[in-house]
Each structure stands twice: as C-alpha cells, then as structure tokens.
Motif scaffolding. Structure first.
Motif, short mmCIF file in Angstrom:
data_model
loop_
_atom_site.label_atom_id
_atom_site.label_comp_id
_atom_site.label_asym_id
_atom_site.label_seq_id
_atom_site.Cartn_x
_atom_site.Cartn_y
_atom_site.Cartn_z
N GLY A 11 -18.74 -2.12 -13.04
CA GLY A 11 -18.24 -3.46 -12.80
C GLY A 11 -17.54 -3.60 -11.47
N LYS A 12 -17.08 -4.81 -11.24
CA LYS A 12 -16.49 -5.17 -9.96
C LYS A 12 -15.20 -5.96 -10.23
CE LYS A 12 -18.25 -7.08 -5.65
NZ LYS A 12 -19.38 -7.73 -5.01
N LEU A 13 -14.18 -5.71 -9.44
CA LEU A 13 -12.93 -6.45 -9.55
C LEU A 13 -13.05 -7.78 -8.80
CD1 LEU A 13 -10.56 -3.45 -8.72
CD2 LEU A 13 -10.96 -4.44 -10.98
N SER A 14 -12.25 -8.75 -9.17
CA SER A 14 -12.30 -10.05 -8.50
C SER A 14 -11.58 -10.02 -7.15
CB SER A 14 -11.71 -11.14 -9.38
OG SER A 14 -10.38 -10.83 -9.73
N GLU A 15 -10.69 -9.04 -6.96
CA GLU A 15 -9.98 -8.90 -5.68
C GLU A 15 -9.59 -7.45 -5.48
OE1 GLU A 15 -5.54 -10.21 -7.07
OE2 GLU A 15 -6.94 -11.77 -6.52
N CYS A 16 -9.18 -7.12 -4.26
CA CYS A 16 -8.80 -5.74 -3.93
C CYS A 16 -7.56 -5.30 -4.71
CB CYS A 16 -8.53 -5.60 -2.44
SG CYS A 16 -10.03 -5.60 -1.44
N ARG A 17 -7.47 -4.04 -4.93
CA ARG A 17 -6.37 -3.40 -5.64
C ARG A 17 -5.04 -3.65 -4.94
NH1 ARG A 17 -3.24 0.96 -6.56
NH2 ARG A 17 -3.74 2.34 -8.26
N VAL A 18 -4.02 -3.92 -5.75
CA VAL A 18 -2.66 -4.05 -5.25
C VAL A 18 -1.92 -2.78 -5.69
CG1 VAL A 18 -0.52 -5.37 -5.42
CG2 VAL A 18 -2.73 -6.56 -5.44
N PRO A 19 -1.29 -2.07 -4.75
CA PRO A 19 -0.58 -0.83 -5.13
C PRO A 19 0.49 -1.11 -6.20
CG PRO A 19 -0.72 -1.02 -2.76
CD PRO A 19 -1.20 -2.32 -3.33
N GLY A 20 0.58 -0.19 -7.14
CA GLY A 20 1.57 -0.30 -8.20
C GLY A 20 2.94 0.17 -7.73
N PRO A 21 3.92 0.10 -8.62
CA PRO A 21 5.27 0.56 -8.27
C PRO A 21 5.25 2.02 -7.81
CG PRO A 21 5.26 -0.54 -10.40
CD PRO A 21 3.83 -0.38 -9.98
N GLY A 22 5.88 2.29 -6.69
CA GLY A 22 5.96 3.64 -6.17
C GLY A 22 4.75 4.10 -5.38
N GLU A 23 3.69 3.30 -5.35
CA GLU A 23 2.48 3.69 -4.63
C GLU A 23 2.40 3.08 -3.24
OE1 GLU A 23 -0.50 3.87 -8.50
OE2 GLU A 23 -0.69 2.24 -7.08
N GLY A 24 3.17 2.05 -2.97
CA GLY A 24 3.05 1.29 -1.73
C GLY A 24 3.09 2.12 -0.47
N GLY A 25 3.89 3.16 -0.43
CA GLY A 25 3.98 4.00 0.76
C GLY A 25 2.74 4.79 1.06
N ARG A 26 1.82 4.88 0.12
CA ARG A 26 0.59 5.64 0.32
C ARG A 26 -0.60 4.75 0.63
NH1 ARG A 26 0.27 10.08 -4.13
NH2 ARG A 26 -1.53 10.67 -2.90
N PHE A 27 -0.37 3.44 0.73
CA PHE A 27 -1.44 2.49 1.01
C PHE A 27 -1.21 1.79 2.33
CE2 PHE A 27 -2.03 3.20 -3.42
CZ PHE A 27 -3.38 2.99 -3.66
N LEU A 28 -2.26 1.68 3.13
CA LEU A 28 -2.24 0.92 4.38
C LEU A 28 -3.00 -0.37 4.15
CD1 LEU A 28 -3.10 3.83 6.86
CD2 LEU A 28 -0.84 3.02 6.16
N ARG A 29 -2.70 -1.35 4.98
CA ARG A 29 -3.38 -2.66 4.85
C ARG A 29 -4.82 -2.61 5.32
NH1 ARG A 29 0.22 -7.48 6.57
NH2 ARG A 29 -1.48 -8.41 5.51
#
Length: 142
Positions: free
Chosen positions: A124-142
């Motif tokens: 399947g496919k998501l309707s939009e891109c993943r949003v980092p969860g709590p505590g994950e934000g520092g490991r994700f770039l825009r």
C-alpha cells in the motif's frame, strides 16, 4: 535549511520513499536497530539538493539511496548496494547482511527492481510523507 543546500549531511543518510508503506515500516525498523542512520524522504528538500549535486540519484521514487558523507565528500549508493550498505550500520547480527554486497549487481539489482515495482500493490501507499515521531526528529532531515 536553504533550498540550494541541505547543510552539512550526517555521516550515514538514507533517502526513502516517504509515501511507501513498506519503506515507512522499514525506517521504523531501522530506527530501532541503528543509532548511526539518519533519514530524509526522496520527496523532500534534502533529496532535491542532493540530486543537483549527484545526477545519478533518480527523480522517480524507484530506489533506496544511501549517502556516506566524510570530510566534506559524499558517496552515493543506489538500489541493492544501498540496502547492503545500510545493513552495515545495523546493530547486532543484522550487520552480517552487509556481506551480501559482494554479490554481483547484475544479480541483486534486478531482484531489487522487481520488488520496487510491486511494493505499492503488496504493502500500500500512504496519503502523505511520514512525520517523525517523538524523539525521532533529530534523525530526520527535510
């Protein structure tokens, strides 16, 4: 973060399809098994800036991309080679999967491409891109 440059890259960056369910679950799995990996979607600003510097990164959402950044230089890996390089960053016994990168690309890339063609139908496919969860934000770039 400017449009022209993603800024300094982390040492081990994985670019993934942000609307692919399989990719999303894989990123969640990788977050639990590696502290060294960082992530960005292929649809995002970081991937766009990397494409300008590395035209070998396809604009289509057809591949996993792994970028190693050391002392200001970047090395890009695609498809099965990217997956095997990601495995080298995993904790525990999962790291052994990296040995599969010794297999020839003519064997591993067709298997990878076949999976990519059917992943949306299977997972399947998501309707939009993943949003980092709590505590994950520092490991994700825009």
């Amino acid at each position: 973060m400017s449009e022209a440059s993603p800024g300094p890259l982390p040492s081990h960056l994985v670019l993934f399809d942000g609307v692919c369910n399989f990719c999303d679950h894989s990123v969640r799995w990788l977050l639990e098994r590696s502290r060294s990996l960082s992530f960005a979607t292929l649809q995002g600003e970081t991937a766009a800036a990397l494409r300008r510097r590395h035209p070998e990164i396809p604009a289509e959402l057809e591949t996993l991309v792994y970028v190693e950044s050391r002392a200001g230089s970047e090395r890009v890996y695609l498809r099965s080679e990217a997956a095997f390089r990601v495995c080298a960053q995993l904790d525990g016994g999962w790291r052994r999967l990296a040995a599969l990168r010794r297999l020839p690309r003519w064997l591993t890339d067709p298997v990878y491409r076949l999976f990519v063609r059917v992943r949306y139908r299977i997972f399947g496919k998501l309707s939009e891109c993943r949003v980092p969860g709590p505590g994950e934000g520092g490991r994700f770039l825009r």
